[in-house]
Design an enzyme around this catalytic site. Structure first.
Site, PDB file in Angstrom:
ATOM      1  N   HIS A  59      -6.625  -7.350  12.444  1.00 19.30           N
ATOM      2  CA  HIS A  59      -5.362  -6.599  12.495  1.00 19.30           C
ATOM      3  C   HIS A  59      -5.082  -6.241  13.954  1.00 19.30           C
ATOM      4  CE1 HIS A  59      -2.102  -4.441  10.667  1.00 19.30           C
ATOM      5  NE2 HIS A  59      -2.594  -3.230  10.826  1.00 19.30           N
ATOM      6  N   ARG A 111       1.101 -11.086   6.968  1.00 15.43           N
ATOM      7  CA  ARG A 111       1.061  -9.895   6.112  1.00 15.43           C
ATOM      8  C   ARG A 111       2.276  -9.030   6.427  1.00 15.43           C
ATOM      9  NH1 ARG A 111      -4.226  -9.903   8.437  1.00 15.43           N
ATOM     10  NH2 ARG A 111      -3.700  -7.935   9.469  1.00 15.43           N
ATOM     11  N   LYS A 122       0.840  -1.203   0.000  1.00 10.82           N
ATOM     12  CA  LYS A 122       0.000   0.000   0.000  1.00 10.82           C
ATOM     13  C   LYS A 122       0.875   1.253   0.000  1.00 10.82           C
ATOM     14  CE  LYS A 122      -0.336  -0.303   5.030  1.00 10.82           C
ATOM     15  NZ  LYS A 122      -1.047  -0.966   6.123  1.00 10.82           N
ATOM     16  N   TYR A 175      16.529  30.764   7.502  1.00  9.20           N
ATOM     17  CA  TYR A 175      15.397  31.546   8.024  1.00  9.20           C
ATOM     18  C   TYR A 175      15.392  31.585   9.538  1.00  9.20           C
ATOM     19  CZ  TYR A 175      13.200  31.318   3.366  1.00  9.20           C
ATOM     20  OH  TYR A 175      12.906  31.428   2.041  1.00  9.20           O
ATOM     21  N   ASP A 215      13.475  23.893  -0.235  1.00 12.61           N
ATOM     22  CA  ASP A 215      14.247  23.266  -1.310  1.00 12.61           C
ATOM     23  C   ASP A 215      15.668  22.902  -0.920  1.00 12.61           C
ATOM     24  OD1 ASP A 215      12.073  24.039  -3.078  1.00 12.61           O
ATOM     25  OD2 ASP A 215      12.875  26.057  -2.879  1.00 12.61           O
ATOM     26  N   ARG A 231     -10.895   0.138  14.107  1.00  8.86           N
ATOM     27  CA  ARG A 231     -10.684   0.901  12.888  1.00  8.86           C
ATOM     28  C   ARG A 231     -11.602   0.254  11.864  1.00  8.86           C
ATOM     29  NH1 ARG A 231      -4.485   1.277  10.962  1.00  8.86           N
ATOM     30  NH2 ARG A 231      -5.193  -0.568   9.884  1.00  8.86           N
ATOM     31  N   CYS A 263      14.756  24.339   4.813  1.00 12.18           N
ATOM     32  CA  CYS A 263      13.936  25.165   3.925  1.00 12.18           C
ATOM     33  C   CYS A 263      13.146  24.278   2.971  1.00 12.18           C
ATOM     34  CB  CYS A 263      14.829  26.105   3.120  1.00 12.18           C
ATOM     35  SG  CYS A 263      15.852  27.160   4.151  1.00 12.18           S
TER      36      CYS A 263
HETATM   37  C1  LIG Z   1      -0.275  -1.950   6.738  1.00 10.62           C
HETATM   38  C2  LIG Z   1      -0.887  -3.247   7.102  1.00 10.62           C
HETATM   39  C3  LIG Z   1      -0.099  -4.375   7.370  1.00 10.62           C
HETATM   40  C4  LIG Z   1       1.409  -4.325   7.458  1.00 10.62           C
HETATM   41  O1  LIG Z   1       1.755  -3.792   8.707  1.00 10.62           O
HETATM   42  P1  LIG Z   1       3.287  -3.643   9.132  1.00 10.62           P
HETATM   43  O2  LIG Z   1       3.231  -3.153  10.521  1.00 10.62           O
HETATM   44  O3  LIG Z   1       3.883  -2.635   8.196  1.00 10.62           O
HETATM   45  O4  LIG Z   1       3.892  -4.989   8.985  1.00 10.62           O
HETATM   46  C5  LIG Z   1      -0.735  -5.570   7.586  1.00 10.62           C
HETATM   47  N1  LIG Z   1      -2.085  -5.654   7.575  1.00 10.62           N
HETATM   48  C6  LIG Z   1      -2.865  -4.581   7.347  1.00 10.62           C
HETATM   49  C7  LIG Z   1      -4.331  -4.733   7.364  1.00 10.62           C
HETATM   50  C8  LIG Z   1      -2.309  -3.346   7.122  1.00 10.62           C
HETATM   51  O5  LIG Z   1      -3.088  -2.285   6.912  1.00 10.62           O
END
Ligand SMILES: *Cc1c(COP(=O)(O)O)cnc(C)c1O
Length: 357
Positions: free
Chosen positions: A152, A207, A34, A248, A297, A124, A295
């Site tokens: 998750h 994952r 992602k 700055y 740039d 979430r 800054c």
């Molecule tokens: C981003 C994400 C992950 C990966 O998480 P990490 O902490 O980067 O390993 C796994 N599952 C879901 C649903 C996520 O959104």
């Protein structure tokens, strides 16, 4: 030589993926790509990760998933967070698995392969436990194929955090509810941190996100190699006298005569302004301090009496093997996480170059 560029080391990525895949024997592995592969480039990362042992890809949105398909990637992809107006027929047509958190989301799908997501404590996305039985029943009666039940974790990066076991218990309960409804789903729960620290939670798939990019979410030591290096160049060199102030707001004043190097990366290129006067760069093999405000740039680096020249390479962060700061060091300095640093490098002004792979 480009003004500011990100160098993505695909050999390092493959090293990390191999290590992580080996840590989860018996489970499939998904590369989470992602946010354009956490700022590293989703398509290139996906290809390298697939060549190193993952068999699944994960993206946040359908559009991100379609970018992978359009690049010719045929591996299974799970996409999990879209708005109600997203074109779910396109997902089905492109063979993209969809994460489903509610009956409303399920109702927008027909002939899809779905992963039912239960909220086990992150609050979430994911279906709240009180609605789970309804979702499972609706899925069982729909014309969609339920491939998996998933969730998750909120605190997997804190070893021993009690919420991990609490979430695992709720996950188990949700899985049983799915079995009771006649489904036979696979299960996946572990992110990078749980892949490394909780083999009991690997289930059918892990994952992999941040650890694949070489950044360790845990306080433990792992043989991960940061994949991204951020570099820029010296545009100009000048000598200033003691008492002269820099940038700055004149927040830094030279205590003695010194040589300043003007470096071609600023906050528009991903150098947080909060790093003003608080970070070093690697220039000529030596760590040297950034002086004054960052800054838009450019930044100014104090080189003392050393010889530096326009065109010299400047490493802002990297794997740390040559003494340069890491993305993690940047994050720690300004009170954020390295995820935000590398993902923040996803910007058109910064060139991206691939090595290895
Ligand atoms: C981003 C994400 C992950 C990966 O998480 P990490 O902490 O980067 O390993 C796994 N599952 C879901 C649903 C996520 O959104």
């Amino acid at each position: 030589m480009s003004r500011a560029e990100v160098v993505v080391d695909l050999d390092a990525l493959r090293h990390n993926v191999s290590l992580l895949v080996a840590r989860a024997p018996g489970a499939d592995a998904m590369a989470v790509v992602k946010a354009d592969g956490y700022g590293h480039g989703a398509v290139r990362v996906a290809r390298a990760a697939l060549s190193a042992g993952v068999t699944w890809l994960g993206s946040c949105s359908l559009n991100e998933a379609l970018v992978l398909r359009d690049a010719g990637i045929t591996a299974p992809i799970l996409s999990w967070l879209d708005t109600p107006d997203a074109d779910m027929d396109a997902a089905v047509e492109a063979g993209i698995d969809v994460g489903v958190s509610s009956v409303e989301e399920l109702d927008r799908l027909s002939g899809a392969r779905v992963h039912l997501k239960v909220d086990t404590g992150l609050a979430r996305n994911g279906c709240p436990p009180g609605r789970w039985a309804d979702l499972v029943r609706a899925a069982a009666e729909s014309d969609n194929e339920v491939y998996a039940v998933w969730s998750h974790l909120a605190c997997a990066d804190v070893p021993g955090h009690p919420s991990v076991d609490a979430q695992a218990q709720r996950f188990e309960h949700a899985y049983k509810t799915a079995l009771d409804a006649g489904l036979t789903p696979r299960r996946h729960l572990a992110n990078s941190a749980a892949t490394l620290s909780r083999p009991d939670l690997h289930f059918d798939m892990v994952r992999l996100g941040i650890a694949m990019y070489g950044l360790n979410p845990l306080p433990t030591k792992e043989d991960l190699i940061p994949v991204m290096t951020f570099r820029a160049s010296v545009a100009m060199v000048k000598r200033v006298a003691a008492g002269e102030s820099v940038s700055y707001g004149q927040t830094w004043t030279a205590p003695r005569d010194t040589t300043l190097a003007l470096v071609t990366a600023g906050y528009a290129d991903g150098v947080p302004r909060l790093l003003s006067n608080r970070v070093d760069v690697l220039l000529g093999g030596v760590r040297r301090p950034v002086r004054g405000r960052v800054c838009m740039d450019q930044i100014v680096v104090d080189c003392g009496d050393d010889e530096v020249s326009p065109g010299d390479e400047v490493v802002l962060f990297g794997p740390g093997t040559r003494g340069e700061p890491t993305a993690t060091e940047w994050a720690d300095t300004i009170g954020t996480i390295d995820y935000e640093i590398v993902t923040g490098m996803y910007r058109p002004r910064v060139a991206r170059r691939y090595v290895g792979g």
